[in-house]
Motif scaffolding. Structure first.
Motif, PDB file in Angstrom:
ATOM      1  N   UNK A 189     -38.592  87.967  54.757  1.00  0.00           N
ATOM      2  CA  UNK A 189     -37.344  87.271  54.445  1.00  0.00           C
ATOM      3  C   UNK A 189     -36.938  87.432  52.984  1.00  0.00           C
ATOM      4  N   UNK A 190     -37.906  87.633  52.098  1.00  0.00           N
ATOM      5  CA  UNK A 190     -37.590  87.705  50.671  1.00  0.00           C
ATOM      6  C   UNK A 190     -37.556  89.131  50.139  1.00  0.00           C
ATOM      7  N   UNK A 191     -37.704  90.129  50.984  1.00  0.00           N
ATOM      8  CA  UNK A 191     -37.805  91.512  50.492  1.00  0.00           C
ATOM      9  C   UNK A 191     -36.575  91.931  49.692  1.00  0.00           C
ATOM     10  N   UNK A 192     -35.393  91.557  50.161  1.00  0.00           N
ATOM     11  CA  UNK A 192     -34.178  91.927  49.441  1.00  0.00           C
ATOM     12  C   UNK A 192     -34.076  91.167  48.121  1.00  0.00           C
ATOM     13  N   UNK A 193     -34.423  89.883  48.139  1.00  0.00           N
ATOM     14  CA  UNK A 193     -34.372  89.086  46.917  1.00  0.00           C
ATOM     15  C   UNK A 193     -35.340  89.619  45.868  1.00  0.00           C
ATOM     16  N   UNK A 194     -36.523  90.047  46.314  1.00  0.00           N
ATOM     17  CA  UNK A 194     -37.542  90.530  45.388  1.00  0.00           C
ATOM     18  C   UNK A 194     -37.113  91.800  44.672  1.00  0.00           C
ATOM     19  N   UNK A 195     -36.225  92.560  45.295  1.00  0.00           N
ATOM     20  CA  UNK A 195     -35.755  93.802  44.690  1.00  0.00           C
ATOM     21  C   UNK A 195     -34.508  93.597  43.839  1.00  0.00           C
ATOM     22  N   UNK A 196     -33.989  92.388  43.793  1.00  0.00           N
ATOM     23  CA  UNK A 196     -32.747  92.117  43.082  1.00  0.00           C
ATOM     24  C   UNK A 196     -32.938  91.973  41.580  1.00  0.00           C
ATOM     25  N   UNK A 197     -31.858  92.122  40.815  1.00  0.00           N
ATOM     26  CA  UNK A 197     -31.940  92.043  39.353  1.00  0.00           C
ATOM     27  C   UNK A 197     -32.254  90.646  38.831  1.00  0.00           C
ATOM     28  N   UNK A 198     -32.027  89.622  39.649  1.00  0.00           N
ATOM     29  CA  UNK A 198     -32.267  88.261  39.189  1.00  0.00           C
ATOM     30  C   UNK A 198     -33.725  87.949  38.930  1.00  0.00           C
ATOM     31  N   UNK A 199     -34.642  88.682  39.567  1.00  0.00           N
ATOM     32  CA  UNK A 199     -36.078  88.406  39.403  1.00  0.00           C
ATOM     33  C   UNK A 199     -36.501  88.594  37.951  1.00  0.00           C
ATOM     34  N   UNK A 200     -36.061  89.698  37.347  1.00  0.00           N
ATOM     35  CA  UNK A 200     -36.450  89.981  35.964  1.00  0.00           C
ATOM     36  C   UNK A 200     -35.941  88.904  35.014  1.00  0.00           C
ATOM     37  N   UNK A 242     -36.855  79.301  49.053  1.00  0.00           N
ATOM     38  CA  UNK A 242     -35.636  80.058  48.792  1.00  0.00           C
ATOM     39  C   UNK A 242     -35.068  80.691  50.059  1.00  0.00           C
ATOM     40  N   UNK A 243     -35.895  80.831  51.095  1.00  0.00           N
ATOM     41  CA  UNK A 243     -35.424  81.422  52.353  1.00  0.00           C
ATOM     42  C   UNK A 243     -35.437  80.424  53.504  1.00  0.00           C
ATOM     43  N   UNK A 244     -35.582  79.139  53.175  1.00  0.00           N
ATOM     44  CA  UNK A 244     -35.514  78.125  54.218  1.00  0.00           C
ATOM     45  C   UNK A 244     -36.791  77.332  54.375  1.00  0.00           C
ATOM     46  N   UNK A 245     -36.809  76.457  55.370  1.00  0.00           N
ATOM     47  CA  UNK A 245     -37.919  75.551  55.583  1.00  0.00           C
ATOM     48  C   UNK A 245     -39.194  76.254  56.002  1.00  0.00           C
ATOM     49  N   UNK A 246     -40.313  75.824  55.400  1.00  0.00           N
ATOM     50  CA  UNK A 246     -41.636  76.342  55.757  1.00  0.00           C
ATOM     51  C   UNK A 246     -42.633  75.199  55.695  1.00  0.00           C
ATOM     52  N   UNK A 247     -43.742  75.347  56.421  1.00  0.00           N
ATOM     53  CA  UNK A 247     -44.866  74.438  56.236  1.00  0.00           C
ATOM     54  C   UNK A 247     -45.618  74.847  54.972  1.00  0.00           C
TER      55      UNK A 247
END
Length: 210
Positions: free
Chosen positions: A84-95, A136-141
């Protein structure tokens, strides 16, 4: 696939908490070795301060996400979180978030990291693992989210140790948890064969576990 057992498995959650605590302790100890080298190269475009800042988010997000309980499970597995986070992890916001987190650690980043770990590890240890938190990608336990934080702590503390010229060898409980997740992700993405070839020196000469 996930590295976490069925809901209600108290022993599994306790083991995950021990791994998380061991990873946090290693991060705190390694950060204490930085001294005055905060502006030296860390990882990629990050200096050491930004790398430490990014890694510290593996602690702070647990705290902030627990403070925002979810109403339902939207990501049901540990491996699913990475899908679920693969696209977010590659985004410029991470840096930039890493640089911002590094700056937020203030004048004494090592002390700030130690204080953060001292607050978050007991917070996690006091929970059952069944708590629903909003990621960041929704509800989790919690029990499914926590192994992702251990993994991030292990990998990025190894990055930090390498940047400092220190041994990049995590404590056994944390390393075992990280490797278990690596195996789960390799199976989940159809890369188990390539991982085995690399780990046995076939495709990465000089790197073999045998």
């Amino acid at each position: 696939m996930t590295t976490v057992d069925a809901p209600g498995d108290t022993a599994a959650h306790e083991g995950a908490v021990r791994a998380f605590a061991a990873a946090a302790d290693w991060f705190v100890a390694t950060t204490a070795l930085v001294g005055g080298r905060w502006e030296e190269p860390g990882l990629g475009e990050w200096d050491v301060r930004a790398l430490v800042g990014h890694t510290s988010r593996s602690l702070s997000t647990v705290e902030s996400y627990l403070a925002a309980p979810a109403g339902a499970v939207e990501v049901a597995t540990t491996a699913g979180y990475y899908r679920a986070t693969s696209a977010l992890a590659a985004g410029p916001g991470v840096a930039q978030r890493g640089r911002d987190a590094g700056a937020a650690l203030g004048a004494d980043p090592a002390a700030a990291v130690a204080q953060l770990a001292a607050r978050v590890v007991p917070l996690v240890a006091a929970r059952s693992g069944e708590e629903l938190l909003t990621t960041v990608v929704g509800g989790m336990r919690l029990r499914d989210y926590l192994p992702t934080r251990t993994f991030e702590l292990v990998v990025h503390t190894a990055d930090l140790a390498s940047a400092l010229g220190e041994p990049a060898e995590p404590p056994a409980p944390a390393a075992a948890a990280a490797l278990e997740l690596v195996a789960a992700l390799a199976l989940d993405t159809g890369r188990a064969g390539r991982l085995l070839l690399a780990a046995t020196g076939r495709t990465l000469p000089g790197l073999t576990v045998l």
